[in-house]
Design a protein around this motif. Structure first.
Motif, PDB file in Angstrom:
ATOM      1  N   LEU A 208       0.804  -1.239   0.000  1.00 25.97           N
ATOM      2  CA  LEU A 208       0.000   0.000   0.000  1.00 25.97           C
ATOM      3  C   LEU A 208       0.829   1.278   0.000  1.00 25.97           C
ATOM      4  CD1 LEU A 208      -2.853  -0.808   2.586  1.00 25.97           C
ATOM      5  CD2 LEU A 208      -3.003  -0.801   0.102  1.00 25.97           C
ATOM      6  N   GLN A 209       2.145   1.179  -0.121  1.00 26.59           N
ATOM      7  CA  GLN A 209       2.936   2.389   0.134  1.00 26.59           C
ATOM      8  C   GLN A 209       2.522   3.608  -0.677  1.00 26.59           C
ATOM      9  OE1 GLN A 209       4.091  -0.617  -0.848  1.00 26.59           O
ATOM     10  NE2 GLN A 209       6.231  -0.507  -1.395  1.00 26.59           N
ATOM     11  N   CYS A 210       2.147   3.395  -1.947  1.00 27.36           N
ATOM     12  CA  CYS A 210       1.726   4.543  -2.763  1.00 27.36           C
ATOM     13  C   CYS A 210       0.517   5.244  -2.147  1.00 27.36           C
ATOM     14  CB  CYS A 210       1.339   4.114  -4.175  1.00 27.36           C
ATOM     15  SG  CYS A 210       2.751   3.943  -5.266  1.00 27.36           S
ATOM     16  N   ALA A 211      -0.288   4.402  -1.460  1.00 30.56           N
ATOM     17  CA  ALA A 211      -1.551   4.924  -0.934  1.00 30.56           C
ATOM     18  C   ALA A 211      -1.362   5.804   0.293  1.00 30.56           C
ATOM     19  CB  ALA A 211      -2.499   3.766  -0.620  1.00 30.56           C
ATOM     20  N   GLN A 212      -0.111   5.962   0.705  1.00 28.64           N
ATOM     21  CA  GLN A 212       0.123   6.901   1.810  1.00 28.64           C
ATOM     22  C   GLN A 212      -0.283   8.323   1.400  1.00 28.64           C
ATOM     23  OE1 GLN A 212       4.079   6.794   3.498  1.00 28.64           O
ATOM     24  NE2 GLN A 212       3.845   8.794   4.439  1.00 28.64           N
ATOM     25  N   CYS A 213       0.027   8.667   0.155  1.00 29.35           N
ATOM     26  CA  CYS A 213      -0.204  10.053  -0.286  1.00 29.35           C
ATOM     27  C   CYS A 213      -1.401  10.209  -1.217  1.00 29.35           C
ATOM     28  CB  CYS A 213       1.035  10.596  -0.984  1.00 29.35           C
ATOM     29  SG  CYS A 213       2.515  10.385   0.002  1.00 29.35           S
ATOM     30  N   HIS A 214      -1.832   9.119  -1.813  1.00 27.33           N
ATOM     31  CA  HIS A 214      -2.978   9.205  -2.730  1.00 27.33           C
ATOM     32  C   HIS A 214      -3.396   7.788  -3.073  1.00 27.33           C
ATOM     33  CE1 HIS A 214       0.135   8.177  -5.644  1.00 27.33           C
ATOM     34  NE2 HIS A 214       0.805   9.254  -5.282  1.00 27.33           N
ATOM     35  N   ASP A 215      -4.607   7.609  -3.594  1.00 30.49           N
ATOM     36  CA  ASP A 215      -5.015   6.291  -4.073  1.00 30.49           C
ATOM     37  C   ASP A 215      -3.996   5.845  -5.112  1.00 30.49           C
ATOM     38  OD1 ASP A 215      -7.185   6.518  -2.465  1.00 30.49           O
ATOM     39  OD2 ASP A 215      -8.652   6.854  -4.079  1.00 30.49           O
ATOM     40  N   HIS A 216      -3.692   4.558  -5.120  1.00 32.62           N
ATOM     41  CA  HIS A 216      -2.696   4.065  -6.078  1.00 32.62           C
ATOM     42  C   HIS A 216      -3.162   4.378  -7.494  1.00 32.62           C
ATOM     43  CE1 HIS A 216       0.128   1.500  -8.138  1.00 32.62           C
ATOM     44  NE2 HIS A 216       0.728   1.234  -7.000  1.00 32.62           N
ATOM     45  N   PRO A 217      -2.296   5.002  -8.294  1.00 28.92           N
ATOM     46  CA  PRO A 217      -2.742   5.437  -9.620  1.00 28.92           C
ATOM     47  C   PRO A 217      -3.086   4.282 -10.558  1.00 28.92           C
ATOM     48  CG  PRO A 217      -0.395   5.883  -9.322  1.00 28.92           C
ATOM     49  CD  PRO A 217      -0.912   5.408  -8.009  1.00 28.92           C
ATOM     50  N   LEU A 218      -2.513   3.127 -10.356  1.00 30.97           N
ATOM     51  CA  LEU A 218      -2.776   2.024 -11.276  1.00 30.97           C
ATOM     52  C   LEU A 218      -3.536   0.871 -10.641  1.00 30.97           C
ATOM     53  CD1 LEU A 218       0.479   1.799 -13.407  1.00 30.97           C
ATOM     54  CD2 LEU A 218      -1.662   2.946 -13.923  1.00 30.97           C
ATOM     55  N   VAL A 219      -3.370   0.693  -9.353  1.00 29.08           N
ATOM     56  CA  VAL A 219      -4.057  -0.416  -8.687  1.00 29.08           C
ATOM     57  C   VAL A 219      -5.301   0.130  -7.997  1.00 29.08           C
ATOM     58  CG1 VAL A 219      -3.832  -2.275  -7.004  1.00 29.08           C
ATOM     59  CG2 VAL A 219      -1.831  -1.545  -8.321  1.00 29.08           C
ATOM     60  N   ASP A 220      -6.448  -0.149  -8.604  1.00 31.19           N
ATOM     61  CA  ASP A 220      -7.690   0.435  -8.091  1.00 31.19           C
ATOM     62  C   ASP A 220      -7.954   0.064  -6.642  1.00 31.19           C
ATOM     63  OD1 ASP A 220      -8.120   1.672 -10.423  1.00 31.19           O
ATOM     64  OD2 ASP A 220      -9.509   0.168 -11.225  1.00 31.19           O
ATOM     65  N   ALA A 221      -7.525  -1.173  -6.281  1.00 28.93           N
ATOM     66  CA  ALA A 221      -7.875  -1.661  -4.948  1.00 28.93           C
ATOM     67  C   ALA A 221      -7.006  -1.056  -3.844  1.00 28.93           C
ATOM     68  CB  ALA A 221      -7.769  -3.183  -4.918  1.00 28.93           C
ATOM     69  N   TYR A 222      -5.902  -0.416  -4.216  1.00 37.32           N
ATOM     70  CA  TYR A 222      -5.017   0.133  -3.192  1.00 37.32           C
ATOM     71  C   TYR A 222      -5.398   1.587  -2.929  1.00 37.32           C
ATOM     72  CZ  TYR A 222      -1.971  -3.975  -3.504  1.00 37.32           C
ATOM     73  OH  TYR A 222      -1.468  -5.251  -3.462  1.00 37.32           O
ATOM     74  N   VAL A 223      -6.299   1.753  -1.986  1.00 32.25           N
ATOM     75  CA  VAL A 223      -6.831   3.095  -1.754  1.00 32.25           C
ATOM     76  C   VAL A 223      -6.279   3.684  -0.469  1.00 32.25           C
ATOM     77  CG1 VAL A 223      -8.932   2.768  -3.102  1.00 32.25           C
ATOM     78  CG2 VAL A 223      -8.888   2.087  -0.702  1.00 32.25           C
ATOM     79  N   GLN A 224      -6.249   4.989  -0.474  1.00 38.96           N
ATOM     80  CA  GLN A 224      -5.711   5.716   0.664  1.00 38.96           C
ATOM     81  C   GLN A 224      -6.499   5.413   1.943  1.00 38.96           C
ATOM     82  OE1 GLN A 224      -5.608   9.891  -0.112  1.00 38.96           O
ATOM     83  NE2 GLN A 224      -3.858  10.272   1.227  1.00 38.96           N
ATOM     84  N   GLU A 225      -7.779   5.199   1.763  1.00 39.57           N
ATOM     85  CA  GLU A 225      -8.622   4.912   2.915  1.00 39.57           C
ATOM     86  C   GLU A 225      -8.153   3.654   3.659  1.00 39.57           C
ATOM     87  OE1 GLU A 225     -12.746   4.545   1.763  1.00 39.57           O
ATOM     88  OE2 GLU A 225     -13.160   3.574   3.676  1.00 39.57           O
ATOM     89  N   ASP A 226      -7.725   2.646   2.887  1.00 40.56           N
ATOM     90  CA  ASP A 226      -7.236   1.424   3.514  1.00 40.56           C
ATOM     91  C   ASP A 226      -5.911   1.661   4.219  1.00 40.56           C
ATOM     92  OD1 ASP A 226      -9.331  -0.178   2.970  1.00 40.56           O
ATOM     93  OD2 ASP A 226      -8.459  -1.139   1.203  1.00 40.56           O
ATOM     94  N   TYR A 227      -5.084   2.479   3.583  1.00 42.69           N
ATOM     95  CA  TYR A 227      -3.803   2.793   4.205  1.00 42.69           C
ATOM     96  C   TYR A 227      -4.042   3.439   5.573  1.00 42.69           C
ATOM     97  CZ  TYR A 227       0.851   4.664   4.995  1.00 42.69           C
ATOM     98  OH  TYR A 227       2.064   4.951   5.546  1.00 42.69           O
ATOM     99  N   TYR A 228      -4.916   4.424   5.599  1.00 40.54           N
ATOM    100  CA  TYR A 228      -5.114   5.137   6.855  1.00 40.54           C
ATOM    101  C   TYR A 228      -5.973   4.355   7.850  1.00 40.54           C
ATOM    102  CZ  TYR A 228      -2.242   8.858   5.334  1.00 40.54           C
ATOM    103  OH  TYR A 228      -1.127   9.552   4.946  1.00 40.54           O
ATOM    104  N   GLY A 229      -6.760   3.410   7.329  1.00 40.47           N
ATOM    105  CA  GLY A 229      -7.484   2.516   8.231  1.00 40.47           C
ATOM    106  C   GLY A 229      -6.509   1.686   9.056  1.00 40.47           C
ATOM    107  N   LEU A 230      -5.475   1.205   8.390  1.00 32.11           N
ATOM    108  CA  LEU A 230      -4.452   0.422   9.062  1.00 32.11           C
ATOM    109  C   LEU A 230      -3.569   1.323   9.934  1.00 32.11           C
ATOM    110  CD1 LEU A 230      -3.958  -2.567   8.955  1.00 32.11           C
ATOM    111  CD2 LEU A 230      -2.474  -2.231   6.975  1.00 32.11           C
ATOM    112  N   TYR A 231      -3.262   2.464   9.356  1.00 35.13           N
ATOM    113  CA  TYR A 231      -2.435   3.465  10.063  1.00 35.13           C
ATOM    114  C   TYR A 231      -3.063   3.820  11.405  1.00 35.13           C
ATOM    115  CZ  TYR A 231      -0.004   8.032  10.498  1.00 35.13           C
ATOM    116  OH  TYR A 231       0.745   9.096  10.911  1.00 35.13           O
ATOM    117  N   ALA A 232      -4.389   3.894  11.411  1.00 32.01           N
ATOM    118  CA  ALA A 232      -5.093   4.317  12.625  1.00 32.01           C
ATOM    119  C   ALA A 232      -4.919   3.317  13.770  1.00 32.01           C
ATOM    120  CB  ALA A 232      -6.573   4.529  12.322  1.00 32.01           C
ATOM    121  N   PHE A 233      -4.677   2.043  13.438  1.00 32.16           N
ATOM    122  CA  PHE A 233      -4.414   1.073  14.500  1.00 32.16           C
ATOM    123  C   PHE A 233      -3.102   1.389  15.221  1.00 32.16           C
ATOM    124  CE2 PHE A 233      -7.173  -1.936  12.036  1.00 32.16           C
ATOM    125  CZ  PHE A 233      -8.020  -2.318  13.076  1.00 32.16           C
ATOM    126  N   LEU A 234      -2.193   2.039  14.488  1.00 30.77           N
ATOM    127  CA  LEU A 234      -0.826   2.185  14.987  1.00 30.77           C
ATOM    128  C   LEU A 234      -0.459   3.607  15.378  1.00 30.77           C
ATOM    129  CD1 LEU A 234       0.688  -0.006  12.146  1.00 30.77           C
ATOM    130  CD2 LEU A 234       0.360  -0.722  14.518  1.00 30.77           C
TER     131      LEU A 234
END
Lengths: 429, 593
Positions: free
Chosen positions: B206-232
């Motif tokens: 998910l690293q790209c999704a830290q700053c924006h939804d992944h430009p090529l992988v539709d499923a790698y969204v920023q929301e998921d990145y920050y959902g996980l981030y919020a646990f930590l």
């Protein structure tokens, strides 16, 4: 790791277009043909360009006041005078009379502020152009050069580091570029580790054992997929070629008169070896001169250390120029930081990353240039402040690498140099 | 199997509502999971057949081109030893196995290896490299961490439980100290942790999704990145003055807000959630009731409600299909040489698995087994897919078979540790050390030794103790191999051959020393055994069995005979050394084939 320099940047270029507001057009392209839209790297072109880099690393932190930015007669200036150089108007410390005569081939940046006073962190900034981050390690300049400038199939290492101490292989310096581009360390100028055939194995036996190895491997390769096995077999081929070219690393092959000109001390021998390596096609050579960490007796130490450095370095610059190599060899004299203008009670100067100097020259660099300025007693940068990022951009541009390019690190674009900074244009040819 | 899944699903759903506010989305997800699993069962035929049979059916169903035949016993023996114990076998084992006429000897061997101390040691290395990626750092002693993993695999702890413990750990109060190495030796940096948890535990880069939804992988969204981030994100590193330890403590407040770099004017907020799932419900505690230990200078705060503990519990409870699928894929890749999803860590819709139904089947089975790694590896090792030869039938072009069909065994470069152990095993240095370690153990305390020899369970304990000592005695040598052959810190391990490695293998004095005759501890090493053999046939046999774990063929026997003809004793010794070296450095040795 995939690292297709510049051609793997497609996603981010598209992303940037979206950012700039041309959303509709970009979305359509996102599925195909991106590789063709971007201009492929000039990597192949660079491989053949024969560009080289020589880094002299003044370990511990060279004092800018006793070298490139003297402030004689001020409260911080210390006992040494400034002397004129071969470039009218440029003065450097009297500890560097020979280098002064080469000034028309060199350039000084007097306005470096890296805002860092720890050895490890300062060195990292100066060699990667970035501050250390926990989440990503950046390749050192030597590894970048090995990756982007060195011929891909050479048995000789692209990045060689000559330093006091032991032999080794610092693959970590390559970070995500991969171990192959790590630093081969020639401890005290010794040839690379394990590059000598052991006495117990005479040369005929060596040939025989490799033939036997090849025979077993060929037997294995029949009816099997071979891409990875070939890389392994090839590594022995390269090792044997390197061993055959071992004399490249043997400075005793240089004429005695050159040994005398460079000085019989270790640094002299190491710089002569550096000349030899550059001539023999090694892309990046780093020579470490130790040690400038002068918390006590700063002036005596600099007198002594620079006495060793000055003539040797000036001889090396002159030789590179005489041999027509300076146009294709970028050189730099750096430290992890400079030293405090304030002189402490032990006549020392302490760590100081705020206002200090770097020397550069050769390939792509404006000869005789001085960039930036510190105030009268050197306590602050007053003009054209730069940090490690600016310098890193400048080095890359100087050898013909687009420093605004990107690596593809496992699908993620990583800029070659810190995007917050720019090359120092007035320093470039 | 479907029934077992239903049982599991209901258990999980109950487990959830018992401890936390009900989560209907999770139940829907589990229901769907079971539904899909039952469909897959229909597609893949008899779901009562053992997993390995169904694996082979799925592989065969997806490919009708030529396939490699079953491996011969020697090829199988070497492979399964490397995969399950991290080393080639010793020469006596090889002789016994090759001569054993029983028809179920492969199954017997697999079971024996899976219960050996070497299995646990090897799996500890595999998971250490997977999760720590050769990072340095010493907040948790690397040895303590390795022993923690070793113990987990020796006990065959369910992988969800182990992973949950690691993800919940704080290095002080929750879980053993060692479990916190994943966090602590990444300097507890939240973005780094988010990325590595996403990639290594959930298979999502998910690293790209830290700053924006992944430009090529539709499923790698920023929301998921920050959902996980919020646990930590409430975690912080503190040097606790009472515990005298660095602790990954946690605060009771701090919400996660983020913007896309493309739309900086829009701020989003999220509670923690697993990738692709809805935010979790959290207890609403009064301001003055939020801490067991409130934050203070050099004191690790302990919140009453810990988000990180919640993350660990979600994994342990099996709430993440992504986790199960990622682990299945990584274990498959370890055995088969490539993932069903390749590269591993890149699970998303545009990078589908090579065998989607098979991945579903494996994941269901792994979940149903309650994340039983030993059982899972056993099933894979039993499969004909695993046991296929790397050698193709005459006339078939190896390049004509797509790599992702598993129609021929993939060549796996030995890991640095496998290479080191195997070289020590082949040359005899490992056997010498085993004898020395056992002698020393006995001489230190003969009565304890007697006690441990008394019955099989105690013998197992002794075997583990001795193997730990063997590891300690060999650590320096293994380190030299790791130094040259491993990947770089923080990067997934990748095979790369380079000059420095070849120079080391060609000229390193210590390595070549292993090829000189020695009788230490009353144990003859390979060179000493070869020196005593008289006929070239016996020499060839000993060499090939010891190093390549197979008999020499006629050509190879003839070659050895030819080379040994009319040699002086001195020349003979040098020749044997060089022959052994050639086998050790051959591609056949370098790869697990």
């Amino acid at each position: 790791m995939k690292c297709s320099y510049a051609c793997g940047t497609a996603e981010h270029r598209i992303a940037r277009r979206q950012f700039l507001g041309t959303l509709g057009a970009a979305a359509g392209m996102a599925t195909g043909g991106l590789g063709m839209l971007t201009h492929p790297a000039t990597a192949q072109h660079l491989e053949k360009s024969g560009k080289r880099i020589l880094m002299i690393f003044m370990a511990g932190g060279l004092s800018q006041l006793e070298s490139w930015d003297p402030k004689p007669g001020t409260d911080t200036g210390g006992p040494f005078r400034a002397i004129p150089t071969s470039v009218p108007g440029i003065h450097i410390s009297e500890l560097l009379p020979h280098t002064a005569r080469q000034m028309h081939r060199l350039a000084i940046v007097r306005s470096v502020n890296i805002n860092e006073n720890e050895h490890g962190k300062g060195r990292y900034i100066m060699e990667t152009g970035r501050r250390q981050e926990p989440s990503i390690d950046y390749p050192r300049l030597g590894s970048v050069a090995a990756k982007l400038l060195a011929p891909e199939d050479s048995p000789l290492p692209g990045y060689v580091h000559i330093t006091p101490g032991g032999n080794g292989f610092s693959k970590g310096e390559a970070a995500f570029l991969g171990p192959k581009y790590g630093a081969v360390t020639l401890g005290n100028g010794q040839p690379p580790q394990n590059s000598v055939r052991p006495d117990a194995i005479p040369s005929e036996a060596d040939v025989r054992r490799h033939q036997l190895r090849q025979r077993v491997s060929d037997h294995f390769a029949r009816r099997r997929r071979t891409a990875e096995t070939e890389a392994y077999t090839y590594s022995y081929e390269q090792a044997r070629q390197l061993m055959a070219q071992r004399e490249v690393f043997d400075v005793s092959n240089e004429p005695q008169k050159d040994l005398d000109r460079y000085g019989t001390h270790d640094f002299g021998r190491h710089c002569l070896l550096a000349r030899r390596l550059l001539e023999k096609g090694i892309t990046f050579v780093k020579v470490t001169h130790s040690n400038y960490d002068t918390h006590h007796e700063n002036f005596n130490f600099h007198l002594e250390q620079l006495g060793e450095f000055d003539r040797t370095f000036a001889t090396l610059v002159e030789d590179l120029a005489d041999r027509g190599m300076l146009e294709s060899t970028l050189l730099m004299v750096i430290s992890e930081f400079g030293r405090t203008p304030r002189i402490n009670h032990q006549f020392g100067r302490d760590h100081w990353g705020k206002a200090w100097s770097v020397l550069t020259g050769g390939c792509g660099i404006q000869p005789g240039a001085v960039v930036g300025k510190t105030n009268d007693n050197g306590t602050e940068v007053v003009d054209r402040e730069v940090n490690g990022g600016h310098l890193f951009h400048t080095y890359l541009q100087a050898v013909g690498i687009d420093s605004h390019g990107e690596y593809d690190v496992g699908g993620r674009p990583v800029p070659l140099a810190d995007p917050e900074t720019e090359p120092i244009k007035e320093l470039l040819l | 199997m479907v029934i077992r899944l239903y049982w599991l699903a209901s258990r999980l759903a109950r487990g959830k509502s018992g401890r936390t506010p009900s989560n209907s989305r999770l139940r829907v997800l589990l229901y769907q999971m079971v539904w899909v699993a039952s469909l897959a069962g229909v597609c893949l035929g008899d779901d009562s057949a053992p997993l390995h049979v169904r694996v082979d059916e799925a592989i065969r169903a997806a490919y009708d081109g030529p396939m490699a035949p079953r491996s011969d016993d020697a090829e199988f023996l070497r492979r399964v030893y490397l995969d399950l114990t991290g080393s080639i076998p010793d020469v006596e084992t090889t002789r016994l196995f090759l001569n054993d006429p029983s028809s179920d000897k492969r199954q017997q061997l697999i079971d024996r290896l899976l219960s050996s101390p070497q299995y646990a040691r090897h799996m500890a290395t595999v998971f250490d490299v997977m999760w720590m990626e050769r990072r340095g750092g010493n907040r948790v002693s690397p040895d303590e961490w390795r022993r923690y993993l070793r113990d987990a695999f020796a006990k065959n702890r369910p992988l969800n439980e182990l992973a949950g413990e690691i993800l919940a750990a704080d290095g002080a109060r929750r879980g053993p100290r060692a479990a916190a190495r994943f966090y602590l030796d990444r300097d507890a940096e939240t973005n780094l942790l988010t990325r590595d948890v996403a990639r290594l535990f959930f298979g999502k880069s998910l690293q790209c999704a830290q700053c924006h939804d992944h430009p090529l992988v539709d499923a790698y969204v920023q929301e998921d990145y920050y959902g996980l981030y919020a646990f930590l994100s409430r975690g912080y590193l503190v040097s606790d003055k009472n515990l005298k330890l660095d602790v990954y403590a946690e605060k009771a407040d701090g919400d996660v807000k983020y913007q896309s770099v493309f739309m900086p004017e829009e701020t989003h907020e999220t509670r923690p959630h697993l990738p692709g799932q809805a935010p979790i419900d959290e207890p609403d505690l009064k301001e003055d009731e939020r801490y067991e230990v409130p934050p203070a200078d050099k004191v690790a705060a302990v919140p009453k409600y810990s988000r990180r503990e919640r993350l660990g519990r979600l994994i342990a409870e099996g709430a993440s299909r992504d986790f199960a699928e990622n682990m299945v894929n990584r274990l498959w890749a370890m055995m088969m040489g490539r993932g069903l999803v390749e590269p591993v860590g890149w699970h998303h819709e545009d990078n589908p698995p090579s065998h989607p139904a098979l991945l579903t089947l494996l994941t269901d089975a792994f979940v149903a087994s309650r994340f039983d790694v030993r059982w899972f590896l056993r099933e894979l090792a039993f499969s004909e897919t695993y046991q296929r030869s790397s050698l193709l039938p005459e006339g078939v072009d190896p390049q004509s078979i797509p790599e992702d069909r598993f129609a021929v065994a993939t060549l796996k470069p030995l890991t640095p540790e496998q290479l080191a152990w195997s070289m020590m095993q082949a040359t005899g240095i490992a056997d010498t050390r085993k004898v020395q370690v056992a002698q020393k153990f006995r001489s230190e305390d003969p009565r304890y030794d007697d006690l441990l020899n008394a019955d099989p369970p105690r013998q197992t304990i002794k075997a583990t103790l001795l193997d730990e000592r063997l590891y300690t005695a060999s650590k320096g040598d293994i380190g030299r191999f790791v130094g040259l052959f491993s990947g770089l810190p923080g990067e997934p391990e990748e095979y790369q051959a380079n000059v420095q490695q070849a120079l080391f293998l060609s000229n390193d004095g210590k390595l070549l020393g292993w090829l000189s005759p020695s009788h230490q501890g009353g144990q003859a090493n390979l060179a000493a055994r070869l020196a005593q053999l008289e006929t070239p046939a016996a020499v060839a046999e000993e060499l090939y069995l010891s190093i390549l774990t197979r008999h020499p063929d006629n050509q190879e026997r003839a070659l050895v005979a030819e080379l040994l003809t009319d040699q002086s004793p001195q020349d003979r010794q040098a020749l044997l050394r060089d022959l052994a070296w050639a086998l050790l450095t051959s591609t056949e040795f370098r790869f697990n084939h």
